[in-house]
Design a protein around this motif. Structure first.
Motif, mmCIF file in Angstrom:
data_model
loop_
_atom_site.group_PDB
_atom_site.id
_atom_site.type_symbol
_atom_site.label_atom_id
_atom_site.label_comp_id
_atom_site.label_asym_id
_atom_site.label_seq_id
_atom_site.Cartn_x
_atom_site.Cartn_y
_atom_site.Cartn_z
ATOM 1 N N GLU A 1 -6.427 15.759 0.635
ATOM 2 C CA GLU A 1 -8.022 14.746 0.080
ATOM 3 C C GLU A 1 -7.111 13.468 -0.514
ATOM 4 N N ARG A 2 -6.199 12.670 -0.687
ATOM 5 C CA ARG A 2 -6.729 11.433 -0.963
ATOM 6 C C ARG A 2 -6.634 11.207 0.472
ATOM 7 N N SER A 3 -5.733 11.468 1.834
ATOM 8 C CA SER A 3 -6.451 10.859 3.223
ATOM 9 C C SER A 3 -7.482 10.775 3.584
ATOM 10 N N LEU A 4 -8.725 11.604 3.055
ATOM 11 C CA LEU A 4 -9.211 11.977 3.849
ATOM 12 C C LEU A 4 -10.265 11.078 2.720
ATOM 13 N N MET A 5 -9.930 9.975 1.894
ATOM 14 C CA MET A 5 -10.818 9.386 0.946
ATOM 15 C C MET A 5 -10.928 8.068 1.793
ATOM 16 N N PRO A 6 -12.429 7.473 1.309
ATOM 17 C CA PRO A 6 -12.471 6.159 1.798
ATOM 18 C C PRO A 6 -11.450 5.173 1.688
ATOM 19 N N GLU A 7 -10.816 3.718 2.292
ATOM 20 C CA GLU A 7 -9.494 3.145 2.425
ATOM 21 C C GLU A 7 -9.440 2.817 0.449
ATOM 22 N N ASN A 8 -10.503 1.844 0.354
ATOM 23 C CA ASN A 8 -11.474 1.137 -0.798
ATOM 24 C C ASN A 8 -10.839 2.032 -1.604
ATOM 25 N N GLU A 9 -10.696 3.058 -2.136
ATOM 26 C CA GLU A 9 -10.921 4.566 -3.472
ATOM 27 C C GLU A 9 -9.400 4.520 -3.417
ATOM 28 N N LYS A 10 -8.439 4.933 -2.198
ATOM 29 C CA LYS A 10 -7.526 5.711 -2.584
ATOM 30 C C LYS A 10 -6.526 5.123 -3.278
ATOM 31 N N TRP B 1 2.382 16.234 -7.491
ATOM 32 C CA TRP B 1 1.765 15.974 -6.532
ATOM 33 C C TRP B 1 1.791 16.920 -5.466
ATOM 34 N N THR B 2 0.718 17.757 -4.761
ATOM 35 C CA THR B 2 1.727 18.379 -3.764
ATOM 36 C C THR B 2 0.412 18.009 -2.323
ATOM 37 N N ALA B 3 0.768 18.728 -1.255
ATOM 38 C CA ALA B 3 0.307 18.902 0.397
ATOM 39 C C ALA B 3 -1.380 18.771 0.286
ATOM 40 N N LYS B 4 -1.879 19.371 -0.329
ATOM 41 C CA LYS B 4 -3.160 19.230 -0.668
ATOM 42 C C LYS B 4 -3.838 18.025 -1.021
ATOM 43 N N HIS B 5 -2.956 17.948 -2.917
ATOM 44 C CA HIS B 5 -3.571 16.487 -2.985
ATOM 45 C C HIS B 5 -3.718 15.079 -1.828
ATOM 46 N N GLU B 6 -2.026 14.966 -1.083
ATOM 47 C CA GLU B 6 -2.409 14.156 -0.142
ATOM 48 C C GLU B 6 -3.521 14.155 0.863
#
Length: 198
Positions: free
Chosen positions: A48-57, A41-46
């Motif tokens: 991308e995850r932070s930009l996802m809708p809450e219900n998808e995180k 898990w890289t900073a890039k993955h984190e």
């Protein structure tokens, strides 16, 4: 107890996800939802995850684990009991772990020649109701056997320095010592390392 250990493969994706969803953290551990992808898990993955809708995180790491397994990038050994995974050891060639690269973790390469092949163990997860039944030991023995059969120079693991607690997924130093590993001090930690080839 009849425990069978198999190397993780892409046909085990659903069993792997079922283990992490339903048994791995059934004691309410804060690690629930990790799917054992942290070392990839890289900073890039984190980001991308932070930009996802809450219900998808909550599903991002789950889906990433599926993707890694299907592409042969998340490896290790699964312990089965009664046709279900009850334990998992995340283990792979050290160079394949982003967090253990020579650039990101140079201290962990001390004492190893550049051409030597290392099989790393980064995590053990055993279902809470199956702990203290020899599952981690069976997984460790399978890792060492695989390393011996596949030409690895070392097996290496990263237990906590100091007192072991149940939340230390790297395994205990004493478990490695019992299996012939040497404990090596490095800045900010220790390495358990076993030489497989003379």
């Amino acid at each position: 107890m009849d425990i069978k250990v198999n190397k993780l493969n892409k046909n085990m994706v659903e069993e792997y996800i079922d283990f992490f969803d339903n048994r791995a953290f059934s004691d309410g551990s804060a690690e629930k939802g990790c799917y054992c992808v942290w070392h990839h898990w890289t900073a890039k993955h984190e980001q991308e995850r932070s930009l996802m809708p809450e219900n998808e995180k909550p599903y991002r790491k789950r889906n990433y684990a599926k993707e890694l397994i299907q592409n042969g990038l998340l490896n290790g050994f699964a312990a089965f009991y009664d046709s279900q995974i009850v334990g998992f050891c995340n283990s792979d060639t050290k160079d394949n772990y982003f967090r253990l690269s020579r650039e990101n973790h140079p201290n962990s390469w001390k004492g190893v020649n550049e051409n030597e092949k290392i099989l790393s163990i980064v995590c053990f997860i055993v279902a809470p109701n199956m702990r203290r039944m020899g599952i981690a030991k069976a997984l460790l023995e399978s890792v060492c056997q695989y390393a011996e059969e596949n030409g690895y120079d070392y097996v290496e693991a990263y237990p906590p320095k100091g007192e072991f607690t149940i939340n230390d997924c790297g395994g205990s130093a004493s478990m490695y010592i019992d299996h012939g590993f040497e404990i090596i001090d490095i800045p900010n930690g220790i390495i358990a390392r076993k030489k497989m080839r003379k």
